[in-house]
Design an enzyme around this catalytic site. Structure first.
Site, PDB file in Angstrom:
ATOM      1  N   PHE A  61       7.296  10.588  -1.743  1.00  0.00           N
ATOM      2  CA  PHE A  61       7.216   9.858  -3.003  1.00  0.00           C
ATOM      3  C   PHE A  61       5.852  10.085  -3.640  1.00  0.00           C
ATOM      4  CE2 PHE A  61       5.975   7.278   0.566  1.00  0.00           C
ATOM      5  CZ  PHE A  61       4.947   6.449   0.153  1.00  0.00           C
ATOM      6  N   GLY A  64       0.830  -1.194   0.000  1.00  0.00           N
ATOM      7  CA  GLY A  64       0.000   0.000   0.000  1.00  0.00           C
ATOM      8  C   GLY A  64       0.867   1.247   0.000  1.00  0.00           C
ATOM      9  N   CYS A  65       0.304   2.372  -0.426  1.00  0.00           N
ATOM     10  CA  CYS A  65       1.107   3.594  -0.541  1.00  0.00           C
ATOM     11  C   CYS A  65       1.606   4.073   0.819  1.00  0.00           C
ATOM     12  CB  CYS A  65       0.330   4.676  -1.280  1.00  0.00           C
ATOM     13  SG  CYS A  65      -1.294   5.063  -0.601  1.00  0.00           S
ATOM     14  N   TYR A  66       0.707   4.254   1.782  1.00  0.00           N
ATOM     15  CA  TYR A  66       1.136   4.676   3.108  1.00  0.00           C
ATOM     16  C   TYR A  66       2.070   3.644   3.725  1.00  0.00           C
ATOM     17  CZ  TYR A  66      -2.424   8.393   3.304  1.00  0.00           C
ATOM     18  OH  TYR A  66      -3.183   9.519   3.084  1.00  0.00           O
TER      19      TYR A  66
END
Length: 314
Positions: A285, A114-116
């Site tokens: 990012f 996941g991004c986080y």
């Protein structure tokens, strides 16, 4: 030439993966007719005709699609939350260790982080492995992200002409402490306790910052910010996707870190700031890059044995 199918090619992540394949001559994209993209039998046919299928779907649909595989040679790369902590699925973050990279290279089931979670795990996993962060540390994190990470419906809300004025302001959410990335944050790092996590959605399209604050007296051997910076520089020195920024680099931005600066880039910047008592470690990012489609394509490149950065912006 490998046959690749994107299940969910019209979603935010699927579209970005599709764009990154433009001009590649080492894959053949299998394109399902638009009117059949939700037909289970047709989807099953395309999945089993592929060498590699990307699942760019909601969790329930990703599980259903994974169950359709009958071809023993088909490899799945899942960008949803569904399989990130499931047995038999490689966690698609090769920079964490040689074992992670090998599992991606040899596996048939890969779950993209996941991004986080990507930002969080970059920090916590390496600090634990280097013996600085105790597994029983009460870790907390805060983060801010562009609205694209919330999917097409939220994008439409933010880009509507007569939208609610509260969208002009950053908004904290996941207030019940049940964010869907928390499970992988804890399992992949090996922390004893689930971290406290406060994400914030902001009025810009893409890019994110994830920050972990630490009391140095609660870390092993009470390291200085300079020593923590050196730890990350050593850990990621051979990883082109992770750029440990020079110590004190934030001064070039007048002491600010903007969330949207890395939009369109597929790597991660890492900053160590603070003082001898309290320090911050931040990752910056693109939530649609290394936080989603960029990471998925990197996993594909590892499977194919080509340059990990092929088709990506580094």
């Amino acid at each position: 030439m490998k046959k690749v199918f994107i299940d969910g090619s019209e979603g935010t992540t699927g579209l970005r993966i599709f764009e990154r394949f433009e001009g590649r001559d080492d894959i053949e994209l299998l394109k399902i007719p638009s009117e059949l993209r939700k037909d289970p039998e047709e989807i099953k046919k395309y999945i089993n005709a592929s060498d590699i299928t990307f699942l760019c779907l909601p969790d329930a649909a990703a599980r259903e699609a994974a169950a359709m595989v009958e071809n023993d040679n088909t490899i799945l790369i899942d960008t949803s939350t569904a399989h990130r902590t499931e047995e038999g699925w490689a966690y698609g973050y090769p920079e964490l260790s040689s074992e992670h990279r090998k599992a991606i290279q040899t596996g048939k089931r890969i779950a993209v982080p996941g991004c986080y979670a990507t930002g969080f795990i970059t920090i916590a996993y390496s600090m634990i492995k280097k013996g600085v962060l105790p597994k029983d540390y009460p870790v907390s994190a805060f983060a801010m992200s562009g609205y694209s990470g919330a999917g097409k419906k939220t994008i439409a809300v933010y880009e509507a002409q007569n939208r609610d004025k509260e969208l002009d302001s950053p908004r904290e959410y996941a207030l019940t402490q049940n964010h869907k990335h928390l499970k992988e944050m804890q399992k992949i790092t090996g922390l004893d306790k689930m971290p406290l996590f406060s994400p914030i959605i902001c009025d810009y399209y893409s890019g994110m910052i994830v920050t972990l604050p630490f009391y140095t007296e609660l870390l092993n051997n009470r390291p200085t910010p300079e020593k923590v910076h050196a730890l990350f520089a050593e850990y990621f020195e051979k990883e082109p996707f992770i750029k440990v920024m020079p110590f004190g680099k934030e001064a070039d931005y007048n002491g600010f870190l903007a969330g949207n600066t890395c939009s369109g880039w597929d790597g991660i910047e890492l900053y160590v700031t603070g003082n001898e008592d309290r320090l911050l470690v931040s990752t910056r990012f693109d939530n649609l890059g290394k936080g989603a489609s960029g990471a998925a394509v990197q996993c594909l490149n590892i499977i194919l044995g080509c340059d990990e950065g092929k088709g990506l912006v580094l």
